[in-house]
Design an enzyme around this catalytic site. Structure first.
Site, mmCIF file in Angstrom:
data_model
loop_
_atom_site.group_PDB
_atom_site.id
_atom_site.type_symbol
_atom_site.label_atom_id
_atom_site.label_comp_id
_atom_site.label_asym_id
_atom_site.label_seq_id
_atom_site.Cartn_x
_atom_site.Cartn_y
_atom_site.Cartn_z
ATOM 1 N N LYS A 1 0.851 -1.194 0.000
ATOM 2 C CA LYS A 1 0.000 0.000 0.000
ATOM 3 C C LYS A 1 0.886 1.243 0.000
ATOM 4 C CE LYS A 1 -3.885 1.987 2.640
ATOM 5 N NZ LYS A 1 -4.746 1.812 3.835
ATOM 6 N N SER B 1 -9.651 1.876 2.902
ATOM 7 C CA SER B 1 -8.808 2.643 2.019
ATOM 8 C C SER B 1 -7.769 1.803 1.266
ATOM 9 C CB SER B 1 -8.066 3.725 2.820
ATOM 10 O OG SER B 1 -7.211 3.110 3.772
ATOM 11 N N SER C 1 -9.797 -0.493 7.051
ATOM 12 C CA SER C 1 -9.231 -0.366 5.701
ATOM 13 C C SER C 1 -8.537 -1.591 5.132
ATOM 14 C CB SER C 1 -8.260 0.811 5.655
ATOM 15 O OG SER C 1 -8.989 2.004 5.536
HETATM 16 N N1 GLN Z 1 -13.041 4.310 6.330
HETATM 17 C C1 GLN Z 1 -12.488 4.728 7.589
HETATM 18 C C2 GLN Z 1 -12.041 6.162 7.476
HETATM 19 O O1 GLN Z 1 -12.327 6.750 6.497
HETATM 20 C C3 GLN Z 1 -11.341 3.840 7.953
HETATM 21 C C4 GLN Z 1 -10.156 4.075 7.103
HETATM 22 C C5 GLN Z 1 -8.980 3.238 7.505
HETATM 23 O O2 GLN Z 1 -9.108 2.192 8.139
HETATM 24 N N2 GLN Z 1 -7.817 3.720 7.166
HETATM 25 O O3 GLN Z 1 -11.413 6.719 8.321
#
Ligand code: GLN
Length: 484
Positions: free
Chosen positions: A78, A153, A177
């Site tokens: 990532k 994400s 994410s």
């Molecule tokens: N979707 C959640 C957010 O927008 C979690 C994102 C994540 O785990 N990095 O913060």
């Protein structure tokens, strides 16, 4: 079978017995990336030259009898994990040209295991989002339906694994994410216990919630990657010096004697009926495998989203203060004053979701509001943790859906941030409590994937893997491949 469709352990057998070489495996992944990327957009950077040179080294290592489990295996990292000499963008204009002078600890560890990095995975900017649509560059598409999101994400990492661009990937999980995109792409995604894996070199979003973990094609592969990345790191004071077990030892095909709880609050209003049916069938399967399943109530679940959207933005607002155009990253120079330069750097460097989070966090931390919001959220955070701890006195693991819905359409939720936030309702409590969670393929609704989430007590990754493996061995979902 295509080479790029193999698991880690399958490829390892072929590499070790010299039926294939890492160069062949890597070429096959790179060719596939070439064919796929114009529709999938899972990658921010393709690292073909690096991959081929790593593959050559891996082949030499295998030739010398040093065939460790991950040697020669293609991976996507990532794009929020620092890779020395390779651009690490966080899918943000702010870091579009940032080339780290060092490797994240996880990257260092995987390199010493001999992996082959084929590219850097697209993501929501600074890992803020649930669909990868917040990438400053382009949204990634879901390999199961190109007009839908892959989740986020870590959407690029998950889509890349599902579509055969790589054999495994690393993601990061602050509120879901890793698990939510794993669910949306029908792959395995594991968020370890907070402190299990070093965060050194992971670009910080919310430091008390962030954790790195694997995205893989099956549960065995998740155990193998965990073996390589878990453990204490002197560079990360929040990493825990607990011994790392051999996670593959947890992979047994039955669940006799295991007690599983199903928290009723996770079967939320707004959950799609198809997802509920998939979950009911999965739970029956777990019972068939010998587990005792009971319903349980976790009443504080309803506060988790509110707590998260105070704590995560608060930490983000502090962490992202460093992007001021002075030290590194994008810098707006064409101004008369230093203050204007900083203003403009942040105005043009950050996208709208990142700005929204910074504003929310700055507000929640400001004097006069700190007690009412941040401090209150920290107290409720403790309550949520205690509720999980009580549940784990009775149960070895908890079973929930990973998301209340199947992957949604690209654009469907971009106009409504609150709707987007709701898609993480099942994954967020885990990060708040710091406990581990895994999402595994559990079925399909009209051809779209559904993930099952398994949660357990701190440092019980083995329990997660055990439940996940038994279920996987008794089902065929993980064998289905998207037709891309
Ligand atoms: N979707 C959640 C957010 O927008 C979690 C994102 C994540 O785990 N990095 O913060």
């Amino acid at each position: 079978m295509n080479l790029y469709d193999l698991t880690i352990h399958q490829s390892h057998q072929l590499l070790k017995s010299r039926q294939i070489s890492s160069i062949e495996l890597t070429r096959s992944a790179l060719d596939h990336i070439d064919r796929m990327e114009n529709k999938l957009h899972a990658l921010v950077t393709v690292t073909a030259d690096l991959a081929l040179s790593q593959a050559q080294k891996a082949d030499e290592r295998i030739k010398n009898g040093d065939a460790t489990p991950l040697v020669g295996i293609p991976a996507i990292i990532k794009d929020n994990m620092c890779t020395r000499g390779i651009r690490t963008t966080c899918s943000s204009r702010m870091l579009q040209n940032f080339i780290p002078p060092y490797n994240a600890t996880v990257v260092e560890k995987l390199n010493s295991e001999g992996i082959v990095m084929v590219g850097k995975g697209n993501m929501d900017e600074f890992a803020m989002g649930s669909s990868t649509e917040n990438s400053a560059f382009y949204p990634t598409r879901n390999p199961w339906a190109l007009d839908r999101v892959p989740g986020g994400s870590s959407g690029g990492s998950a889509a890349g694994v599902a579509a055969g661009e790589t054999i495994f990937a690393l993601g990061s999980d602050t509120g879901g994410s890793i698990r939510q995109p794993a669910g949306f792409c029908s792959v395995v995604g594991l968020k370890p216990t907070y402190g299990r894996v070093s965060r050194y070199g992971l670009v910080a979003f919310a430091s008390s919630l962030d954790q790195i973990g694997p995205l893989t094609r099956d549960v065995t592969d998740a155990a193998l990657v965990m073996n390589a990345i878990a453990g204490h790191d002197p560079q990360d004071s929040t990493s825990v010096s607990q011994p790392v077990p051999d996670y593959t030892q947890a992979l047994t095909p039955h669940l006799k004697g295991l007690r599983l709880g199903v928290p009723k609050e996770y079967f939320v209003e707004g959950m799609q009926p198809g997802v509920k049916q998939v979950m009911q069938a999965a739970i029956l399967k777990l019972e068939e495998l010998g587990a005792v399943v009971e319903e349980i109530s976790l009443p504080s679940t309803k506060y988790a989203l509110a707590v998260y959207y105070i704590i995560a933005p608060s930490e983000a607002s502090a962490n992202l203060a460093r992007y001021n155009g002075v030290k590194y990253g994008f810098s707006f120079q064409d101004t008369d004053s230093m203050w204007e330069a900083m203003d403009k750097t942040r105005q043009y460097g950050f996208g709208p979701e990142v700005k929204r989070r910074i504003m929310l966090g700055t507000y929640a931390l400001s004097s006069g509001y700190y007690d009412a919001y941040y401090l209150k959220a920290q107290k409720v955070r403790t309550l949520i943790g205690m509720e999980f701890a009580r549940a784990f006195e009775r149960f070895d693991a908890l079973i929930t859906p990973t998301s209340p819905t199947v992957p949604f359409k690209i654009g469907e939720k971009t106009e409504n941030p609150l709707q987007m936030y709701l898609s993480d309702i099942c994954t967020i409590p885990t990060n708040i409590a710091g406990i581990p969670g895994i999402s595994i393929p559990a079925g399909f609704v009209d051809g779209l994937p559904v993930g099952m989430q398994i949660l357990s007590r701190p440092f019980a990754e083995e329990t997660l893997l055990r439940v996940a493996y038994a279920y996987e061995q008794a089902t065929e979902w993980h064998k289905r491949k998207p037709d891309v």
